[in-house]
Scaffold this active site. Structure first.
Site, PDB file in Angstrom:
ATOM      1  N   ASP A  99      61.806   5.568   2.711  1.00 33.69           N
ATOM      2  CA  ASP A  99      60.908   6.260   3.543  1.00 33.69           C
ATOM      3  C   ASP A  99      60.986   7.710   3.427  1.00 33.69           C
ATOM      4  O   ASP A  99      62.115   8.265   2.960  1.00 33.69           O
ATOM      5  CB  ASP A  99      61.442   6.195   5.025  1.00 33.69           C
ATOM      6  CG  ASP A  99      60.288   5.909   6.036  1.00 33.69           C
ATOM      7  OD1 ASP A  99      59.437   6.659   5.963  1.00 33.69           O
ATOM      8  OD2 ASP A  99      60.374   4.774   6.814  1.00 33.69           O
ATOM      9  N   ASP A 201      55.695   8.985   5.222  1.00 35.08           N
ATOM     10  CA  ASP A 201      55.477   9.100   6.721  1.00 35.08           C
ATOM     11  C   ASP A 201      54.210   9.966   6.869  1.00 35.08           C
ATOM     12  O   ASP A 201      54.697  11.034   6.377  1.00 35.08           O
ATOM     13  CB  ASP A 201      56.916   9.621   7.129  1.00 35.08           C
ATOM     14  CG  ASP A 201      57.069   9.592   8.741  1.00 35.08           C
ATOM     15  OD1 ASP A 201      56.952   8.428   9.384  1.00 35.08           O
ATOM     16  OD2 ASP A 201      57.010  10.574   9.423  1.00 35.08           O
ATOM     17  N   GLU A 260      51.491   6.313   4.719  1.00 32.96           N
ATOM     18  CA  GLU A 260      51.104   5.837   6.241  1.00 32.96           C
ATOM     19  C   GLU A 260      50.119   6.878   6.641  1.00 32.96           C
ATOM     20  O   GLU A 260      50.649   8.181   6.723  1.00 32.96           O
ATOM     21  CB  GLU A 260      52.677   6.107   6.963  1.00 32.96           C
ATOM     22  CG  GLU A 260      52.304   5.472   8.291  1.00 32.96           C
ATOM     23  CD  GLU A 260      53.236   6.251   9.580  1.00 32.96           C
ATOM     24  OE1 GLU A 260      53.300   6.045  10.520  1.00 32.96           O
ATOM     25  OE2 GLU A 260      53.792   7.445   9.234  1.00 32.96           O
ATOM     26  N   HIS A 333      58.252  -0.529  13.070  1.00 31.04           N
ATOM     27  CA  HIS A 333      59.414  -0.020  14.081  1.00 31.04           C
ATOM     28  C   HIS A 333      58.738   0.778  15.266  1.00 31.04           C
ATOM     29  O   HIS A 333      59.334   1.235  15.962  1.00 31.04           O
ATOM     30  CB  HIS A 333      60.404   0.900  13.271  1.00 31.04           C
ATOM     31  CG  HIS A 333      59.666   1.967  12.654  1.00 31.04           C
ATOM     32  ND1 HIS A 333      58.833   1.850  11.712  1.00 31.04           N
ATOM     33  CD2 HIS A 333      59.884   3.424  13.134  1.00 31.04           C
ATOM     34  CE1 HIS A 333      58.533   3.056  11.276  1.00 31.04           C
ATOM     35  NE2 HIS A 333      59.032   3.849  12.033  1.00 31.04           N
ATOM     36  N   ASP A 334      57.248   1.032  15.123  1.00 28.27           N
ATOM     37  CA  ASP A 334      56.493   1.651  16.111  1.00 28.27           C
ATOM     38  C   ASP A 334      55.683   0.901  16.995  1.00 28.27           C
ATOM     39  O   ASP A 334      55.048   1.512  17.937  1.00 28.27           O
ATOM     40  CB  ASP A 334      55.761   2.869  15.443  1.00 28.27           C
ATOM     41  CG  ASP A 334      56.357   3.821  14.351  1.00 28.27           C
ATOM     42  OD1 ASP A 334      57.602   4.172  15.126  1.00 28.27           O
ATOM     43  OD2 ASP A 334      55.926   4.183  13.586  1.00 28.27           O
TER      44      ASP A 334
HETATM   45  C1  NOJ Z   1      55.766   7.931  11.836  1.00 31.52           C
HETATM   46  C2  NOJ Z   1      56.977   7.127  11.875  1.00 31.52           C
HETATM   47  O1  NOJ Z   1      57.043   5.639  11.514  1.00 31.52           O
HETATM   48  C3  NOJ Z   1      57.711   7.334  13.457  1.00 31.52           C
HETATM   49  O2  NOJ Z   1      58.992   6.153  13.844  1.00 31.52           O
HETATM   50  C4  NOJ Z   1      58.032   8.908  13.592  1.00 31.52           C
HETATM   51  O3  NOJ Z   1      58.524   8.895  15.068  1.00 31.52           O
HETATM   52  C5  NOJ Z   1      57.044   9.708  13.265  1.00 31.52           C
HETATM   53  N1  NOJ Z   1      56.107   9.137  12.054  1.00 31.52           N
HETATM   54  C6  NOJ Z   1      57.542  10.911  12.819  1.00 31.52           C
HETATM   55  O4  NOJ Z   1      58.060  10.942  11.891  1.00 31.52           O
END
Ligand code: NOJ
Length: 565
Positions: A99, A201, A260, A333-334
């Protein structure tokens, strides 16, 4: 030699290390824990492990707030543990994707500490510092992703700094060439150490309009929407091309890069992933996981309209059909767990978990499996604020109850369903008290359904979600149609059936799923065309042909030859 674009037939598995496997009993997953579970990943058949951040961090946002890009957080282990993990992954033929979180750092990163030390600091311009407005107010009206404004006043130097996420995640200023050079150097360091690529990210946020203009105001929060001024900002393509040149070009290894990109459009995604432009290999976009969000975002849900979901996927399939590449995912994970969110985790748990997996994995793009998804893990029964750990959920809860228009219980109910913590409960390896995740006290509670929903219970069971994922992943490797075959959505407005074909020169696959809790009649035309085709995969026992009815959450994949046209 590895094939060029090898990632087009690969399946990625995401490990969120905090919740994957704890080797030392402190209740937090770690690198040795990941190493101990590699057989599970090999048996699943995946090709790439995407490891969420393991770098040194104060963990305000579970490691997405990095204080040292070149150190492993002691919670997760040491650099030696990391090197051993890489070696072990490679020995088993798996690749490792790290990541990369470079839109922001932690406020405890030495770069920010130095930047904040004085207005004259050599690193002052590495972040976004601005004077208050004449009345002392913040420099603009943007709202942060984690509630409240994006600006935090630093009393000592009398200026505000920008943070799109928490106030402990200040945004780096990519306009400054020294920042870019430092990031590229760090990336090369990891590649030299043997990693095989990066998941980047919120990488489409790194170029901001330096004027930082106000955004359109939200009537409820009073905050402005900054997205038009930082989403795919003015220099984004220039920065990604520069990164490609400085970091990835002229390396022998077969690397992979994934951007992402929240809010990215299909047109932009084509640009980002056109191989001729040398930016990133694929995007990770969010359109389909926003379709059940209400007007107030993820914590105000609305029912999913299946036709809208199908339409969204079909648009992406078509837009990137000849140029570019997409990721295929339900979970990370989100996101809340898909079987609870779009499926039925009660009466049709197995059927809906397998149907949704199949409908996703057989489209064009690289499939991602998020830890526990291969077991059909569900959302958690959060019933108190104390059950939650996620900063986004807690900030939202606190900000909303402070306004006092809704009872805390009602707010909690909304937060519980949409919370990222649903994805973060420990992986359920067995039915022991710590679910085989830990011998200690887990940092977030184990889902009580680990008593029956766990890897050990599914191992050796041919009719398990786990066995199904193994089959799907094997099919992705064996069936060339899945990589390049033309995609066509059938019955686009049907509210319950999700049906599409993948077609190559002589062969065609039909993927037909019933995304509802009751039986559905298959339209006669479709039946007529496919009645003789052979079943390749089916989640209902005994299905050998397509028939007039599909049971609740039943999915079938059929194959036939087509005349050369
Ligand atoms: C996206 C990530 O997937 C998330 O978990 C994170 O809180 C935010 N970006 C900030 O880095």
């Amino acid at each position: 030699m590895t094939e060029p674009e090898w990632w087009k037939t690969a399946v990625v598995y995401q490990v969120y290390p905090r919740s994957f496997a704890d080797s030392d009993g402190d209740g937090i997953g770690d690198l040795r824990g990941v190493r101990q579970k590699l057989d599970h990943l090999v048996d699943l058949g995946i090709d790439v492990v995407w490891l969420s951040p393991i770098y040194a961090s104060p963990h305000d946002d579970n490691g997405y707030d990095i204080s040292d890009y070149q150190a492993i957080d002691p919670l997760f282990g040491t650099l030696e543990d990391f090197d051993e993990l890489v070696a072990e992954l490679h020995r088993r033929g798996l690749k490792l994707m790290m990541d990369l979180v470079v839109n922001h750092t932690s406020d405890e990163h030495p770069w920010f500490v130095e930047s904040a030390s004085s207005r004259d600091s050599a690193k002052r311009d590495w972040y976004w510092w601005r004077d208050p407005k004449p009345d002392g107010a913040a420099p603009n009206n943007w709202g942060s992703f984690f509630s409240g404004p994006v600006w935090e006043l630093d009393e000592r130097t009398g200026q505000y700094y920008l943070h799109l996420f928490s106030k402990k995640q200040p945004d780096l200023n990519w306009e400054n060439p020294e920042v870019r050079a430092a990031v590229y150097e760090m990336m090369r360091w990891w590649l030299d150490r043997g990693v095989d690529g990066f998941r980047m990210d919120v990488i489409n946020f790194i170029s901001k309009d330096p004027a930082l203009p106000d955004g359109v105001q939200d009537p409820v929060s009073g905050l402005g929407d900054g997205f038009p001024h930082f989403g795919s900002g003015p220099r984004i393509h220039e920065f990604l091309q520069e990164m490609h040149r400085e970091v990835f070009e002229n390396r022998d290894a077969a690397l992979v890069t994934v951007g992402e990109m929240p809010g990215v459009t299909t047109e932009q995604a084509r640009l980002y992933t056109d191989p001729a432009r040398r930016e990133v290999d694929m995007v990770f976009q969010f359109e389909h996981v926003g379709l059940d969000h209400g007007p107030g975002g993820k914590f105000t849900r609305r029912a999913l309209d299946l036709a809208e979901l199908k339409h969204s996927f079909a648009r992406w399939q078509e837009a990137l059909a000849d140029v570019g590449w997409n990721s295929l995912y339900w979970n990370n994970h989100d996101q809340p767990r898909v079987v609870s969110r779009f499926g039925n985790d009660r009466e049709h748990w197995y059927e809906s978990a397998t149907a949704l997996a199949t409908l996703l994995h057989l489209m064009r793009g690289t499939p991602y499996v998020y830890q526990g998804e291969e077991l059909g893990m569900t959302n958690a029964p959060f019933s108190a604020v104390d059950d939650l750990r996620d900063i986004e959920s807690l900030n939202y809860y606190n900000a909303t109850v402070a306004v006092d228009e809704e009872t805390p219980i009602d707010v909690l109910a909304r937060v519980a369903v949409g919370s990222r913590d649903n994805a973060r409960t420990p992986v359920q390896w067995d039915d022991s008290p710590g679910a085989g995740f830990t011998d200690g006290r887990p940092w977030i509670a184990v889902n009580p359904n680990a008593s029956w929903l766990n890897a050990r219970a599914q191992e050796g069971d041919d009719r398990s979600v786990l066995a199904w994922y193994r089959r799907l992943i094997a099919l992705r490797h064996e069936e060339p149609l899945l990589r390049d075959g033309r995609f066509e959505l059938l019955l686009p407005s049907d509210p319950r059936l999700w049906v599409y074909t993948r077609t190559a020169e002589r062969r065609q696959l039909l993927v037909a799923g019933n995304c509802s809790d009751g039986p559905v009649t298959v339209p006669e035309d479709l039946l007529g065309e496919w009645a003789d085709a052979a079943v390749v995969l089916a989640n209902a026992p005994g299905r050998e042909r397509l028939t007039a009815s599909l049971g609740p959450w039943e999915v079938a994949v059929l194959e036939r030859s087509v005349p050369v046209t």
